[in-house]
Design an enzyme around this catalytic site. Structure first.
Site, PDB file in Angstrom:
ATOM      1  N   HIS A 138       1.097  -1.421  -0.050  1.00  0.00           N
ATOM      2  CA  HIS A 138       0.170  -0.278   0.166  1.00  0.00           C
ATOM      3  C   HIS A 138       0.612   1.630   0.108  1.00  0.00           C
ATOM      4  CE1 HIS A 138      -3.989  -1.648   0.179  1.00  0.00           C
ATOM      5  NE2 HIS A 138      -3.525  -2.796   1.263  1.00  0.00           N
ATOM      6  N   GLY A 153       3.225   6.004   4.306  1.00  0.00           N
ATOM      7  CA  GLY A 153       2.617   6.423   5.065  1.00  0.00           C
ATOM      8  C   GLY A 153       0.854   5.355   5.729  1.00  0.00           C
ATOM      9  N   SER A 155      -3.187   6.010   6.546  1.00  0.00           N
ATOM     10  CA  SER A 155      -3.920   5.713   6.044  1.00  0.00           C
ATOM     11  C   SER A 155      -3.970   7.383   6.387  1.00  0.00           C
ATOM     12  CB  SER A 155      -5.218   5.378   6.029  1.00  0.00           C
ATOM     13  OG  SER A 155      -6.000   5.029   5.134  1.00  0.00           O
ATOM     14  N   GLY A 156      -4.717   8.130   5.376  1.00  0.00           N
ATOM     15  CA  GLY A 156      -4.866   9.434   5.640  1.00  0.00           C
ATOM     16  C   GLY A 156      -4.086  10.541   6.417  1.00  0.00           C
ATOM     17  N   GLY A 158      -1.526  11.520   3.038  1.00  0.00           N
ATOM     18  CA  GLY A 158      -1.588  12.667   2.463  1.00  0.00           C
ATOM     19  C   GLY A 158      -1.433  12.121   1.241  1.00  0.00           C
ATOM     20  N   LYS A 159      -1.065  11.245   1.029  1.00  0.00           N
ATOM     21  CA  LYS A 159      -0.305  10.609   0.418  1.00  0.00           C
ATOM     22  C   LYS A 159      -1.394  10.944  -1.689  1.00  0.00           C
ATOM     23  CE  LYS A 159      -0.471   6.314   1.519  1.00  0.00           C
ATOM     24  NZ  LYS A 159      -1.063   6.404   2.927  1.00  0.00           N
ATOM     25  N   SER A 160      -1.756  10.961  -1.907  1.00  0.00           N
ATOM     26  CA  SER A 160      -3.022  10.751  -2.859  1.00  0.00           C
ATOM     27  C   SER A 160      -3.200  12.265  -3.407  1.00  0.00           C
ATOM     28  CB  SER A 160      -3.929  10.321  -2.773  1.00  0.00           C
ATOM     29  OG  SER A 160      -4.595   8.751  -2.727  1.00  0.00           O
ATOM     30  N   ASP A 177      -2.821   3.996  -4.181  1.00  0.00           N
ATOM     31  CA  ASP A 177      -3.248   3.394  -3.180  1.00  0.00           C
ATOM     32  C   ASP A 177      -2.534   2.007  -2.755  1.00  0.00           C
ATOM     33  OD1 ASP A 177      -5.372   1.915  -1.205  1.00  0.00           O
ATOM     34  OD2 ASP A 177      -5.834   1.143  -2.569  1.00  0.00           O
ATOM     35  N   GLU A 202      -7.179   8.355  -5.538  1.00  0.00           N
ATOM     36  CA  GLU A 202      -8.789   8.549  -4.865  1.00  0.00           C
ATOM     37  C   GLU A 202      -8.139   9.645  -4.104  1.00  0.00           C
ATOM     38  OE1 GLU A 202     -10.710   6.818  -0.933  1.00  0.00           O
ATOM     39  OE2 GLU A 202      -9.571   5.495  -2.086  1.00  0.00           O
ATOM     40  N   ARG A 243      18.261  16.779   9.995  1.00  0.00           N
ATOM     41  CA  ARG A 243      18.370  17.752   9.809  1.00  0.00           C
ATOM     42  C   ARG A 243      19.278  17.862   9.032  1.00  0.00           C
ATOM     43  NH1 ARG A 243      18.592  22.053  14.874  1.00  0.00           N
ATOM     44  NH2 ARG A 243      19.090  23.002  12.885  1.00  0.00           N
TER      45      ARG A 243
END
Length: 309
Positions: A138, A153, A155-156, A158-160, A177, A202, A243
Site C-alpha cells: 500500500h 505512510g 492512511s489519511g 495525504g499520499k494521494s 493506493d 482516490e 537536519r
C-alpha cells in the site's frame, strides 16, 4: 513457479500451438532456454530439463539426417525426460515422431516463424518478468524528474493529494493506493499499478479520478524503476528529525535496500516541493555530490556554529 497457461504463453509470444498437453498450465520455474542438440545426439549428463526447449535449424537438420527409426529412437529418449514445453523455430516441419512422443508423454509443442535467437531472447525477457519475485504494498508511486519515488505512510496522511499536486506540477503518476513491485535483474525494482487501478487516484471528498483523462497521457506512466522511498508521518513535537542528512536511511523491499527519507507532515508544509527537492538531492548524491558533507566541512572552519547543529 509460473502459473502461465498454455493459451497465455502462446498468445503473449505469438506461438502456434501444435499439440496441447492435458495440463492447461506450464510449470516453468526457470527463465533460461535450452537447445537440446547434445541431448538429441545422446548426451544427457548435464541436461537442463527444467528449461523451455527450443529446436532450431541445427537440431532440425540433425534429425532430418537420421533414418526414420533412428529419429524415432532419439526423439523418444528426449521426451522420456520431463521438460515444460518444446518450441520449434523458423516454422520448421514438425516430425510425426515429435507429435507421437508429445502425445505419449503429455508434452506441449509450440511453433513460431521467428529465428531461433530472436524467440530465445523474447522468451527469456518474458519469463524474467513473469517469474520475478513480486509483492504488493500500500502506498503511492510517482516519477519525479525521472526518479521513481514510492510514497508510504499511514492512511489519511495525504499520499494521494501529494501525488495529485506533483502531477499538476508536471510529474507522473504510476500507481495510487496499491503498488505492485517486481525485483528484476538482481537489485532492480520495477513498480506498477495493478491493471484494475491503473491511472486512477482516490481523493477523499471528491472520489475516484482518472488522471490520464484529466491531465493527458503525459501525466501517467505504466511502470518505473524505484530509486527511493519517502515515508510520510504526522509531526511529533518531541521527536528528533534529521537536519543534516549525513546518514542515509534504508528500507528493504523484497531483497533490495532502498534509500529512505522520513518527512514529517504538519499544516503549512509544501510537501510536493519538498519531494521535488528530495528527488533533486538524490540525483546529486548519485552523481557524487553530497551537500550535507560539504556543509559539515564548512562547519569545521566555523566551530562557533557547530553547537547549533
Amino acid at each position: 513457479m509460473s502459473d502461465l497457461t498454455i493459451e497465455e504463453f502462446s498468445s503473449d509470444l505469438g506461438l502456434e500451438i501444435i499439440y496441447e498437453g492435458n495440463n492447461s498450465s506450464l510449470d516453468i520455474t526457470n527463465s533460461d532456454i535450452n537447445r537440446p542438440g547434445l541431448q538429441l545426439y545422446g548426451f544427457y549428463e548435464y541436461f537442463d530439463q527444467d528449461r523451455v526447449q527450443i529446436i532450431g535449424k541445427a537440431e532440425w537438420s540433425y534429425l532430418t539426417s537420421l533414418s526414420k527409426e533412428k529419429r524415432e529412437e532419439k526423439i523418444e529418449t528426449f521426451f522420456s525426460y520431463y521438460f515444460p514445453c518444446l518450441i520449434i523455430a523458423w516454422n520448421l516441419e514438425v516430425f510425426d515422431e515429435l507429435l507421437e512422443s508429445a502425445k505419449k508423454h503429455d508434452r506441449t509443442i509450440f511453433r513460431t516463424s521467428l529465428h531461433t535467437t530472436t524467440i530465445m531472447n523474447r522468451i527469456i525477457g518474458y519469463l524474467d518478468n513473469k517469474l520475478a519475485p513480486t509483492i504488493r504494498i500500500h502506498g503511492t508511486l510517482v516519477e519525479v524528474y525521472g526518479i521513481g519515488i514510492f510514497i508510504s505512510g499511514t492512511s489519511g496522511v495525504g499520499k494521494s493529494e501529494i501525488a495529485l499536486e506533483l502531477v499538476n506540477r508536471g510529474h507522473r503518476l504510476i500507481a495510487d493506493d496499491l503498488v505492485e513491485i517486481k525485483q528484476l535483474e538482481g537489485e532492480n525494482l520495477i513498480g506498477s499499478a495493478p491493471e484494475i487501478l491503473r491511472h486512477f487516484i482516490e481523493i477523499r471528498g471528491i472520489g475516484i479520478l482518472d488522471v490520464k483523462s484529466l491531465y493527458g497521457v503525459g501525466a501517467v506512466k505504466n511502470n518505473v524503476a524505484i530509486s527511493m522511498v519517502i515515508e510520510l508521518e504526522r509531526w511529533e513535537e518531541n521527536k528528533y528529525y534529521e537536519r543534516l542528512g549525513i546518514d542515509t536511511q534504508y528500507t528493504k523491499i523484497i531483497d533490495v535496500s532502498i534509500p529512505k527519507v522520513i518527512i514529517p507532515v504538519r499544516p503549512g508544509r509544501n510537501l510536493s516541493i519538498i519531494i521535488e527537492t528530495a528527488a533533486r538531492n538524490y540525483r546529486e548524491k548519485v552523481m557524487g555530490y553530497n551537500p550535507a558533507v560539504e556543509f559539515v566541512e564548512r562547519l569545521k572552519d566555523n566551530p562557533l556554529l557547530e553547537e547549533d547543529f
